[in-house]
Design a protein around this motif. Structure first.
Motif, PDB file in Angstrom:
ATOM      1  N   GLN A  48      33.663  42.666  44.353  1.00 29.26           N
ATOM      2  CA  GLN A  48      34.028  41.747  45.549  1.00 29.26           C
ATOM      3  C   GLN A  48      34.942  40.837  44.884  1.00 29.26           C
ATOM      4  O   GLN A  48      34.945  39.519  44.947  1.00 29.26           O
ATOM      5  CB  GLN A  48      32.956  40.949  46.390  1.00 29.26           C
ATOM      6  N   PHE A  49      36.209  41.170  44.561  1.00 28.78           N
ATOM      7  CA  PHE A  49      37.242  40.209  43.838  1.00 28.78           C
ATOM      8  C   PHE A  49      37.751  39.405  44.868  1.00 28.78           C
ATOM      9  O   PHE A  49      38.168  38.232  44.523  1.00 28.78           O
ATOM     10  CB  PHE A  49      38.154  41.322  43.198  1.00 28.78           C
ATOM     11  N   THR A  50      37.867  39.929  46.064  1.00 32.54           N
ATOM     12  CA  THR A  50      38.649  38.858  47.234  1.00 32.54           C
ATOM     13  C   THR A  50      37.735  37.558  47.165  1.00 32.54           C
ATOM     14  O   THR A  50      38.380  36.402  47.025  1.00 32.54           O
ATOM     15  CB  THR A  50      38.685  39.398  48.520  1.00 32.54           C
ATOM     16  N   THR A  89      44.960  42.201  40.796  1.00 31.40           N
ATOM     17  CA  THR A  89      45.342  43.673  40.588  1.00 31.40           C
ATOM     18  C   THR A  89      44.350  44.748  41.388  1.00 31.40           C
ATOM     19  O   THR A  89      44.646  45.765  41.401  1.00 31.40           O
ATOM     20  CB  THR A  89      45.650  43.977  38.963  1.00 31.40           C
ATOM     21  N   GLN A  90      43.211  44.112  41.131  1.00 33.77           N
ATOM     22  CA  GLN A  90      42.078  45.071  41.794  1.00 33.77           C
ATOM     23  C   GLN A  90      41.969  45.103  43.324  1.00 33.77           C
ATOM     24  O   GLN A  90      41.032  45.681  43.885  1.00 33.77           O
ATOM     25  CB  GLN A  90      40.819  44.658  41.146  1.00 33.77           C
ATOM     26  N   GLN A  95      44.759  42.417  51.423  1.00 28.25           N
ATOM     27  CA  GLN A  95      44.276  41.138  51.422  1.00 28.25           C
ATOM     28  C   GLN A  95      45.126  40.642  50.138  1.00 28.25           C
ATOM     29  O   GLN A  95      44.991  39.175  50.008  1.00 28.25           O
ATOM     30  CB  GLN A  95      42.651  41.085  50.779  1.00 28.25           C
ATOM     31  N   GLN A  96      45.982  41.226  49.400  1.00 29.87           N
ATOM     32  CA  GLN A  96      46.660  40.626  48.265  1.00 29.87           C
ATOM     33  C   GLN A  96      47.591  39.581  48.563  1.00 29.87           C
ATOM     34  O   GLN A  96      47.448  38.654  47.706  1.00 29.87           O
ATOM     35  CB  GLN A  96      47.270  41.834  47.442  1.00 29.87           C
ATOM     36  N   VAL A 100      47.444  35.962  46.800  1.00 27.30           N
ATOM     37  CA  VAL A 100      48.600  35.742  45.608  1.00 27.30           C
ATOM     38  C   VAL A 100      49.181  34.185  46.195  1.00 27.30           C
ATOM     39  O   VAL A 100      49.406  33.387  45.464  1.00 27.30           O
ATOM     40  CB  VAL A 100      49.794  36.625  45.845  1.00 27.30           C
ATOM     41  N   ASP A 101      49.394  34.071  47.368  1.00 27.80           N
ATOM     42  CA  ASP A 101      49.867  32.871  48.047  1.00 27.80           C
ATOM     43  C   ASP A 101      48.804  31.674  47.740  1.00 27.80           C
ATOM     44  O   ASP A 101      49.435  30.534  47.358  1.00 27.80           O
ATOM     45  CB  ASP A 101      50.033  32.972  49.568  1.00 27.80           C
ATOM     46  N   HIS A 102      47.501  32.049  47.731  1.00 21.31           N
ATOM     47  CA  HIS A 102      46.703  30.852  47.421  1.00 21.31           C
ATOM     48  C   HIS A 102      46.767  30.764  45.881  1.00 21.31           C
ATOM     49  O   HIS A 102      46.585  29.378  45.277  1.00 21.31           O
ATOM     50  CB  HIS A 102      45.200  31.578  47.888  1.00 21.31           C
TER      51      HIS A 102
END
Length: 377
Positions: A48-50, A89-90, A95-96, A100-102
């Motif tokens: 659950q990387f997000t 990267t995962q 969602q990426q 990245v913005d965060h």
């Protein structure tokens, strides 16, 4: 393809992550971090990387003691940010972008420009294997370095392998020029070495529109090139295409050693160029030219040959400046000479008159082919 001195970090384990976050946080947030640590392993194992990225960044933003201290960043926050980049990267593409913005928002809160630049470089490195994303983050990195005036941190790695960087992306001519001139905009004009490398690359490997070619030529001259480098670049197809432009006429007059014409062109067209360097190179060219069929010269002869234009009158350069001009030509390896100060003579026994052009290389290639045919008979 990456900026070699900044590599992607590995994921921290739960114990190490919690210890590091506690070091970075204010005292009253310790329990919140410990609670996060108890669920970390389960979240990580279920990939659950997000959620991991969101909560870790939130903890950093809410609890970090001092994001203004470079040493604090290097010892404490850097491993956490590297871990977050690994997690990014995962994450799936949908969602990426938001994550990245965060990440970038969190990094922007760091006040140290060097730290900030390195983290944006790490972001670029993290997605180096994805052409579309790496190009996007490359532009983001350029914008950051231009704003922070930290391009010197990344330019050596980029210029060292510029062909490898460009080959990563499928760019048409317009996109390539946009990329190269964006890179050029990020270079500090006082950084002559990087400026010279990049303008040479642009003029030798692309054919920009006339306005951009003129800009690159003027920046190249401002980077203090040698006479030979000027002579080589005037042969580039990108420069040949602007033969009707006054800037081309200016550089051509330099190569021809026409000192008076150099000054005339600058004054007639109000060119914003490095006139003193142009005149110096024109006089070097003149020295090379007059030494083709003669070796010994008096200072008086050279003073007459290297004339200047003062108040619309042609004047000889002062005798006392002749020796300085000759020494300049010797030190820049354009002539080999011996000065007799007592007799006020100079002996020029060699010069750099032969510039190998593209046509010269083609002729050499043809001769080699002929020789190979002869040896195979």
């Amino acid at each position: 393809m990456s900026l070699h001195y900044l590599s992607l970090g590995n994921s921290l384990g739960s114990t190490k992550l919690v210890e590091t976050l506690i070091k970075a946080s204010k005292p009253n947030f310790e329990q919140k971090i410990k609670d996060y640590g108890t669920e970390f392993d389960q979240l990580f194992e279920s990939q659950q990387f997000t959620y991991l990225i969101k909560i870790t960044l939130q903890i950093i933003d809410d609890t970090a003691q001092d994001k203004t201290c470079t040493q604090f960043y290097q010892l404490v926050l850097q491993p956490i940010y590297s871990t977050i980049l690994y997690w990014l990267t995962q994450v799936k593409d949908a969602q990426q972008k938001k994550l990245v913005d965060h990440f970038c928002k969190s990094v922007d809160a760091i006040s140290d420009p060097i730290v900030k630049t390195k983290l944006y470089a790490q972001l670029f490195n993290s997605f180096a294997s994805n052409p579309a994303q790496s190009l996007q983050y490359f532009y983001k990195l350029l914008n950051v370095t231009q704003t922070l005036k930290t391009s010197n941190l990344i330019l050596p790695a980029i210029l060292m392998g510029i062909d490898n960087f460009i080959s990563q992306w499928t760019l048409d001519q317009d996109e390539l020029l946009k990329l190269l001139f964006s890179l050029l905009e990020s270079v500090d004009e006082e950084n002559h070495s990087h400026l010279l490398q990049l303008t040479q690359y642009i003029l030798k490997n692309t054919i920009p529109p006339e306005e951009q070619t003129v800009k690159a030529l003027i920046l190249l001259q401002n980077s203090n090139p040698t006479f030979v480098q000027i002579a080589e670049i005037i042969e580039a197809p990108s420069v040949k295409q602007i033969q009707r432009n006054p800037v081309y006429a200016y550089f051509n007059a330099i190569i021809q050693g026409n000192v008076q014409e150099v000054e005339n062109i600058v004054k007639a067209n109000n060119l914003q160029v490095n006139v003193s360097l142009g005149l110096n190179h024109a006089r070097i060219s003149k020295l090379i030219s007059i030494s083709e069929n003669q070796r010994k010269f008096s200072f008086q002869q050279i003073s007459k040959e290297l004339n200047v234009l003062i108040l619309n009158n042609i004047c000889q350069i002062p005798i006392e400046l002749v020796e300085i001009q000759i020494i300049s030509a010797i030190q820049s390896h354009n002539i080999r000479a011996q000065i007799d100060q007592q007799a006020q003579d100079v002996y020029i026994w060699d010069n750099s008159s032969k510039i190998i052009t593209l046509n010269d290389w083609k002729q050499i290639q043809e001769r080699l082919k002929q020789l190979l045919k002869l040896t195979s008979v």
